[in-house]
Design a protein around this motif. Structure first.
Motif: not given
Lengths: 192, 192
Positions: A187-192, B121, B162, A180-181, B190-191, B187, A183-185, A125, A120-122
């Motif tokens: 969220x996994x980059x936020x620690x709050x 998170x 969204x 969500x994976x 993983x790159x 997910x 196109x979503x915000x 991008x 999903x990351x690749x």
């Protein structure tokens, strides 16, 4: 980038892997329309070659976009107005190519890993790096997209794995998670 | 850690914010049962105080766990066997406390931010750090969990945003996305 969803009713597999046409369900129209709108998809296509099926779907859509439903619930009107019916993927390709000046790129989804698949990351991008291409996410119904179609698409996404060895999500749940994976915000980059 | 889902039909809000009891829908049972099973929830509770509603839900469940449906589709049998009906959250608290030796912790979800909320998170780390506590994710139906219940829960999760300013997901889509964020494979690490 322009992102489209296509809920494919043909060619799909039945339990035995044979090619079948599945029926459009009312809940798919509502749920996938709402998810598509939330994640800013240009349109959600219900792909079905059967005229009576398209008639049924268009009747539901009309109720919520122009009929009594539109007055009752404006948020539903807004999501439903992006849902469209179409006979087949050949016609969809023609329409999107005419609109965007380049052919769409098809990304299939599957609960089983039968081909080489993308993470999903690749994929995100890749999509974001090419904002002029119309990207189309294909979702199967019944027992999934038929093998012949899977062989022809441009990319296939990794199956969604949950927390164990069971991954029998509904198409409505799979659409929501994949949007969500991709196109979503973040969220996994936020620690709050 | 033991994770439970509760699909709450009372106390919910109607369009005007008044407290109402909503109806159990067949699609919720199927879709949320399948998502719950995929993400290894111990059980999915349908919370409804109306006896005829519980009778209806139990009839659907019986068809898929013991009746003709169980033979037709074993994956559906497996997801349906973790769906249960219950009258109210007081009874649920008693049952989970009896089973786990400690009271459950309730995490509410909402499409609107009306209280202090937690990110995904941070909540996932909190849950994983406390594996003996029964965690219960609460999902509203109708126009969402009623304010009185929101005031009483232990935690509230951030709304799901969204890609734009529209976030009217179905409860089935919201359940899928939230389970994927709190309990899915990582997910995003993983790159490939």
């Amino acid at each position: 980038m322009p992102l489209y969803l296509a809920v494919v009713h043909y060619p799909c597999s039945n339990k035995q892997g044979e090619v079948v046409t599945t029926s459009i369900t009312n809940f798919d129209i509502h749920d996938i329309g709402r998810s598509g709108r939330t994640y800013e998809c240009e349109a959600v296509y219900l792909v079905n070659p059967v005229p009576s099926q398209l008639w049924f779907a268009n009747r539901v859509l009309e109720h919520w976009t122009e009929g009594a439903g539109a007055e009752y619930n404006w948020t539903r009107k807004e999501s439903m107005s992006r849902v469209q019916t179409i006979e087949d993927l050949v016609t969809l390709t023609e329409q999107l190519e005419a609109k965007h000046g380049r052919p769409p790129v098809y990304i299939a989804t599957s609960a089983r890993k039968t081909h080489e698949t993308w993470g999903y990351v690749a994929m995100r991008e890749k999509m974001e790096a090419d904002p002029d291409t119309p990207w189309v996410l294909l979702f199967g119904t019944g027992w999934g997209l038929h093998k012949d179609l899977m062989d022809e698409v441009d990319y296939i996404l990794d199956p969604i794995y949950g927390a164990g060895d069971y991954n029998h999500l509904s198409v409505r749940a799979a659409v929501a998670i994949i949007l969500d994976r991709l196109r979503g915000e973040k969220w996994h980059e936020s620690k709050l």
